[in-house]
Write an enzyme that holds these catalytic residues in place. Structure first.
Site, PDB file in Angstrom:
ATOM      1  N   ARG A 142       0.843  -1.096   0.036  1.00 49.44           N
ATOM      2  CA  ARG A 142       0.001  -0.017   0.107  1.00 49.44           C
ATOM      3  C   ARG A 142       0.745   1.325  -0.096  1.00 49.44           C
ATOM      4  NH1 ARG A 142      -2.977  -3.669   2.889  1.00 49.44           N
ATOM      5  NH2 ARG A 142      -5.062  -3.944   1.795  1.00 49.44           N
ATOM      6  N   LYS A 155       0.999 -19.329   4.624  1.00 51.12           N
ATOM      7  CA  LYS A 155       0.142 -19.947   5.389  1.00 51.12           C
ATOM      8  C   LYS A 155      -0.290 -18.597   6.459  1.00 51.12           C
ATOM      9  CE  LYS A 155       1.425 -21.133   9.631  1.00 51.12           C
ATOM     10  NZ  LYS A 155       2.150 -20.174  10.461  1.00 51.12           N
ATOM     11  N   HIS A 174       6.224 -23.977   5.427  1.00 53.89           N
ATOM     12  CA  HIS A 174       7.646 -23.870   5.131  1.00 53.89           C
ATOM     13  C   HIS A 174       8.579 -24.863   5.852  1.00 53.89           C
ATOM     14  CE1 HIS A 174       7.772 -21.932   9.215  1.00 53.89           C
ATOM     15  NE2 HIS A 174       9.221 -22.457   9.064  1.00 53.89           N
ATOM     16  N   LYS A 181      12.263 -27.734   4.786  1.00 49.53           N
ATOM     17  CA  LYS A 181      13.446 -27.855   5.942  1.00 49.53           C
ATOM     18  C   LYS A 181      14.201 -29.315   4.889  1.00 49.53           C
ATOM     19  CE  LYS A 181      11.424 -25.494   9.866  1.00 49.53           C
ATOM     20  NZ  LYS A 181      12.080 -24.699  10.210  1.00 49.53           N
ATOM     21  N   GLU A 235       9.100 -24.094  20.851  1.00 52.38           N
ATOM     22  CA  GLU A 235       9.844 -22.653  20.616  1.00 52.38           C
ATOM     23  C   GLU A 235      10.218 -22.173  21.923  1.00 52.38           C
ATOM     24  OE1 GLU A 235       8.764 -20.605  16.717  1.00 52.38           O
ATOM     25  OE2 GLU A 235       6.716 -21.141  17.495  1.00 52.38           O
ATOM     26  N   ASP A 246      -1.762 -21.719  14.172  1.00 53.49           N
ATOM     27  CA  ASP A 246      -0.272 -21.283  13.596  1.00 53.49           C
ATOM     28  C   ASP A 246       0.598 -22.484  13.427  1.00 53.49           C
ATOM     29  OD1 ASP A 246       1.501 -19.100  12.962  1.00 53.49           O
ATOM     30  OD2 ASP A 246       2.372 -19.450  15.281  1.00 53.49           O
ATOM     31  N   HIS A 282       2.100 -27.241  10.294  1.00 54.38           N
ATOM     32  CA  HIS A 282       3.544 -27.861  10.473  1.00 54.38           C
ATOM     33  C   HIS A 282       3.395 -29.020  11.067  1.00 54.38           C
ATOM     34  CE1 HIS A 282       4.584 -23.914   9.239  1.00 54.38           C
ATOM     35  NE2 HIS A 282       4.612 -23.251  10.473  1.00 54.38           N
TER      36      HIS A 282
HETATM   37  C1  BG6 Z   1       5.666 -19.936  11.504  1.00 56.34           C
HETATM   38  C2  BG6 Z   1       4.741 -19.561  12.685  1.00 56.34           C
HETATM   39  O1  BG6 Z   1       4.872 -20.619  10.442  1.00 56.34           O
HETATM   40  O2  BG6 Z   1       6.559 -20.723  12.025  1.00 56.34           O
HETATM   41  C3  BG6 Z   1       5.853 -18.768  13.988  1.00 56.34           C
HETATM   42  O3  BG6 Z   1       3.762 -18.228  12.130  1.00 56.34           O
HETATM   43  C4  BG6 Z   1       6.686 -19.843  14.183  1.00 56.34           C
HETATM   44  O4  BG6 Z   1       4.892 -18.523  14.936  1.00 56.34           O
HETATM   45  C5  BG6 Z   1       7.398 -20.281  12.773  1.00 56.34           C
HETATM   46  O5  BG6 Z   1       7.646 -19.046  15.087  1.00 56.34           O
HETATM   47  C6  BG6 Z   1       8.535 -21.357  13.534  1.00 56.34           C
HETATM   48  O6  BG6 Z   1       9.302 -21.618  12.316  1.00 56.34           O
HETATM   49  P1  BG6 Z   1      10.721 -22.283  12.351  1.00 56.34           P
HETATM   50  O7  BG6 Z   1      11.137 -22.430  11.015  1.00 56.34           O
HETATM   51  O8  BG6 Z   1      11.592 -21.213  13.216  1.00 56.34           O
HETATM   52  O9  BG6 Z   1      10.617 -23.505  13.267  1.00 56.34           O
END
Ligand code: BG6
Length: 530
Positions: free
Chosen positions: A76, A189, A219, A223, A257, A276, A281
């Site tokens: 924007r 996502k 993502h 990996k 995390e 999330d 994942h």
């Molecule tokens: C993202 C989430 O998809 O993955 C985040 O939105 C999270 O909240 C992240 O911290 C973790 O990714 P990675 O690659 O650091 O494990």
């Protein structure tokens, strides 16, 4: 470390020389895409600066980008090409895995970056973009091919897709490699907010794009260690005979995390850990662990097998949500000796928020391979440390010849460490040297770092290049994403039906709420300390 400022490609600097490792030879694969322009919607967001631009830069360093290449940011805010380039240069300098920036690569990469300002609702934005892309085709040889990357919240996906169609910016086919201009679209996502919104979104996308043009990103699939799950399971004959209910007691999958919501309170209030991490994942890790061998590595063969796992998950009834799903929210605590605030004290989080930052649950896969083998999965923020792993716990020996103080021999565990300290460890029992028969747990450990060197590509490098090359195996298919939501939706509705009661609080820096330990204790098991 050597830095060569020469601009001659033959004298290209080696920024971070790797130690020579004989296991690496033969691993480097030359992969480039056909000419194209990558158009990032949501270019002023964090993802572009932290992940996408550094990934594209690293693809430039490894010479994986095509000769005809451009990257266009769309957002924007009004800003010049120069201002956008300068922001991107700072992002790449800070977040690239290769440091420092190689000036000879950056010089050419930077001139391919440009910016278009406009609101996603405005038809004018797409007209401006269209004219700009035509110009890039002439000046930078992008040949009419487009990869649209939607790094925006799901509520904006539909608007952009419709805007692209209205401006005639969608070429009808994905086109295989070398087969004329292509149009593909990548969705960041989360994909939808629940089953109904994901289905609606899929319909909107389906009106504009063919499914072969659609790349839904998770993502984790990019990996290296996640891709290695398929190799580990299906390129070794050792595991397949053991990979079933006859030999496996249970499976534990942990996505822990130590960070909090990191300034993303507003986003997290809408998602919680379930939307999330768990819905995407974690479900993907479960699918790759539980799936049958696919007949090939084609996108549809692999994704078809993952969908079968999702369809075999025992649906969560309201009662089973109560018994099998544990929520938690982090309170104040200490992470690596630093005092950290509670979730409710984070910016943009409601003081009485009932959003969960931790979830643990028992998942059952009702098929012949896994009948009766529980998968215990957990994910959370502000836990003791950052670790993602899949642990396969084998059954105990049927009869123990050895007397041990706790009356049994501990079972074998195969732990696949997705991150950090990537590797695979097999725990087994051994005799301690000496006159007496004393049993000890020992491990055989494979570490990526020591076998392959540590400078592996980031997930986004692999995924961006795959999307540019038209390879969809590592992206989620329409039925797959809907099957993920189909499993998770009843959990969310059960919580809503109970009035979204705030979850129990666990101290930051711990391993989550006590109830998570009870979940396994009820089954006579306990969580591993990863
Ligand atoms: C993202 C989430 O998809 O993955 C985040 O939105 C999270 O909240 C992240 O911290 C973790 O990714 P990675 O690659 O650091 O494990």
């Amino acid at each position: 470390m050597t830095i060569d400022k020469s601009s001659s490609p033959s004298a290209r600097a080696v920024i971070e020389p790797l130690p020579v490792n004989p296991l690496r030879s033969g691993l480097v694969e030359e992969r480039t895409s056909d000419a194209c322009a990558v158009v990032i919607f949501g270019a002023s967001g964090d993802l572009t600066r932290r992940k996408l631009m550094p990934a594209l830069y690293n693809l430039a360093v490894s010479r994986s980008l095509p000769g005809g290449f451009a990257v266009v940011g769309v957002a924007r805010r009004e800003k010049s090409h120069e201002a956008f380039r300068s922001e991107m240069s700072q992002g790449v300098a800070q977040f690239s895995r290769r440091k420092p920036i190689d000036p000879s690569v950056w010089g050419d990469f930077e001139r391919r970056i440009s910016y278009v300002a406009g609101s996603f609702e405005e038809p004018k934005t797409y007209e401006l973009l269209k004219a700009h892309l035509r110009k890039l085709d002439e000046e930078l040889g992008t040949s009419g091919s487009r990869l649209y990357y939607l790094a925006v919240p799901p509520a904006e996906h539909g608007t952009i897709v419709r805007g692209l169609r209205a401006a005639d910016l969608v070429h009808p086919t994905s086109a295989s490699r070398g087969d004329g201009p292509f149009t593909r679209v990548v969705f960041e996502k989360p994909f939808g907010h629940d089953l109904a919104s994901a289905q609606k979104l899929n319909e909107t996308i389906g009106d504009v794009f063919d499914e072969t043009q659609v790349y839904r990103i998770d993502h984790y699939l990019g990996k290296e260690t996640v891709q290695n799950l398929l190799v580990f399971r299906f390129a070794n004959s050792l595991w397949e005979p053991l990979w079933n209910r006859e030999h496996i007691d249970h499976v534990q999958i942990t996505v822990a995390e130590d960070i909090g919501v990191e300034g993303r309170g507003k986003f997290y209030e809408q998602t919680g850990v379930t939307r999330d991490i768990v819905e995407n994942h974690l479900m993907q890790l479960l699918c790759l662990t539980a799936m049958e061998p696919p007949i090939s590595l084609s996108a549809d063969a692999v994704r078809g097998e993952k969908v079968k796992v999702l369809k075999a998950l025992r649906p969560m009834e309201r009662q089973s949500v109560q018994e099998s799903v544990i929520r938690g929210q982090y309170g104040r605590g200490f992470v690596r000796a630093d005092e950290v605030p509670a979730y409710r004290e984070e910016p943009d989080v409601a003081p009485g928020s009932s959003v969960e930052t931790y979830l643990a649950m028992r998942v059952l896969v009702d098929n012949w391979r896994w009948g009766g083998v529980p998968f215990y999965v957990r994910a959370g923020k502000r836990l003791s440390r950052r670790v993602t792993e899949i642990a396969i716990q084998f059954k105990k020996v049927p009869h123990s010849l050895f007397r041990t103080p706790d009356g049994g021999v501990t079972p074998n565990v195969l732990a696949m460490r997705i991150q950090p300290d990537e590797g695979i460890a097999l725990r087994f029992i051994s005799k301690e040297p000496g006159q007496q028969t004393i049993l000890r747990d020992v491990t055989m450990d494979f570490r990526y770092g020591s076998s392959f060197g540590s400078n592996t590509p980031e997930a986004y490098e692999r995924l961006l290049l795959d999307a540019m090359r038209g390879e969809a195996t590592l992206f989620t298919r329409r039925d797959e994403v809907e099957a993920q939501w189909e499993y998770i939706d009843p959990v969310l509705s059960a919580w809503a039906a109970q009035g979204n009661v705030p979850p129990p609080v666990y101290p930051a820096g711990s391993w989550g709420p006590d109830a998570a330990a009870d979940l396994l204790a009820k089954d006579g098991r306990r969580w591993r300390k990863p």
